[in-house]
Design an enzyme around this catalytic site. Structure first.
Site, PDB file in Angstrom:
ATOM      1  CE  LYS A  84      -1.723   1.950   3.658  1.00 20.33           C
ATOM      2  NZ  LYS A  84      -2.513   2.308   4.852  1.00 20.33           N
ATOM      3  N   GLY A 102      -4.034   9.671  15.851  1.00 25.39           N
ATOM      4  CA  GLY A 102      -3.288  10.667  15.081  1.00 25.39           C
ATOM      5  C   GLY A 102      -1.797  10.429  14.990  1.00 25.39           C
ATOM      6  CB  ALA A 103       0.780   9.622  17.490  1.00 21.02           C
TER       7      ALA A 103
END
Length: 320
Positions: A68, A224-225
């Protein structure tokens, strides 16, 4: 014949119906020895406020392995464009030939992250959790609401906060129009202090959720991290948590929410159970309603394999 699917093709397929079980299995495959996951490739584009990940892996017994390419251009929403883009390639594990190209423009990544986050949240939150706080107003904030609502066994209410208050209000209005109960909350501290579960979905480079805002019994899913330099939760909040579950221990210790604490010697990553072990019952998750629990999710290649598997199953179903 090689399968080639565009975003429009993918959106017409009933992928979600196959995705939840596949993504749950993707977490378990990490802990039961079936997953082969090389280190993530990461490219940071500082001037563009953007990044690109290359993830690839194989689950033993699968017909394909998956590569990916996924990019995040975080200023795109200001241009009226989605922040995510990319594609996935399914390659035969028997012959090496390309079986399918899925030019999903990041949609499959958003979809699998949505279901992955929802699975983690429901595995660790209190059973009576009903009020969900969404930190952020972007694509993944939307996906978390959709996925949680789809797989929860009871109705949920959502409140969201964003740095841009006007955008947060627009987000709430648009999600309400989709049929969800969503209200914008202008104060982040109030949002966190009154939620049963908190889901953080921002690319923040500095902590935005403070320890003193979070009441006992709250669960936090931190999404988010997912790259070096990102952090959404204050270190004191990690120290208050009874359980910090990770999707992939080495990956999270390197560039997840726990990475700063690990680098500072404040947290031993071996103390963080992998989510797959909680899902298959080999390790405990939440054991008391008063505990603060955290799920640190960086996104793993097995999830990409899972969502491609779900897409190919949907193609097969559509063709019969």
């Amino acid at each position: 014949m090689m399968i080639s699917l565009t975003l429009d093709d993918l959106k017409r397929l009933p992928i979600a119906g196959f995705a939840v079980d596949a993504i749950r299995d993707a977490y378990v495959a990490i802990v039961d020895g079936r997953a082969n996951i090389p280190p993530v490739g990461y490219l940071r584009l500082e001037a563009q406020n953007a990044d690109c990940h290359i993830k690839y892996g194989y689950i033993a017994g699968d017909d394909v392995f998956v590569v990916k390419i996924a990019s995040g251009f975080y200023d795109n929403p200001r241009r009226g464009l989605p922040s995510s883009n990319g594609m996935m390639i399914a390659i035969s594990s028997e012959t090496g030939r390309v079986v399918a190209t899925l030019y999903d423009e990041g949609w499959l990544t958003d979809l699998r992250t949505g279901f992955g986050g929802a699975i983690a949240t429901l595995a660790l939150c209190r059973r009576d959790s009903r009020s969900i706080a969404i930190v952020g107003s972007g694509t993944q904030a939307r996906q978390q609401i959709r996925a949680l609502s789809a797989i929860a066994q009871h109705p949920l209410t959502f409140r969201n906060w964003g740095r841009d208050g006007a955008r947060a209000k627009t987000f709430a209005s648009e999600m309400t129009a989709e049929g969800f109960s969503v209200k914008a909350e202008p104060d982040l501290a109030t949002l966190c202090a009154t939620a049963d579960a908190i889901i953080t979905t921002t690319p923040s480079a500095a902590p935005i959720v403070m320890a003193e805002w979070v009441r006992p019994g709250t669960h936090i899913t931190a999404l988010g991290a997912d790259a070096p330099g990102k952090q959404e939760l204050h270190l004191d909040l990690l120290s208050r948590a009874a359980v910090i579950a990770v999707d992939h221990r080495a990956q999270c210790a390197d560039h997840g929410e726990i990475a700063t604490a690990v680098a500072a010697g404040l947290l031993d990553p071996s103390a963080c159970p992998e989510l797959g072990a909680i899902l298959n019952g080999s390790q405990p998750g939440r054991t008391a309603d008063t505990q603060i629990t955290i799920a640190d999710l960086t996104g793993v290649a097995t999830q990409d394999i899972a969502i491609v598997r779900a897409a190919l199953q949907a193609v097969k179903q559509a063709s019969t």
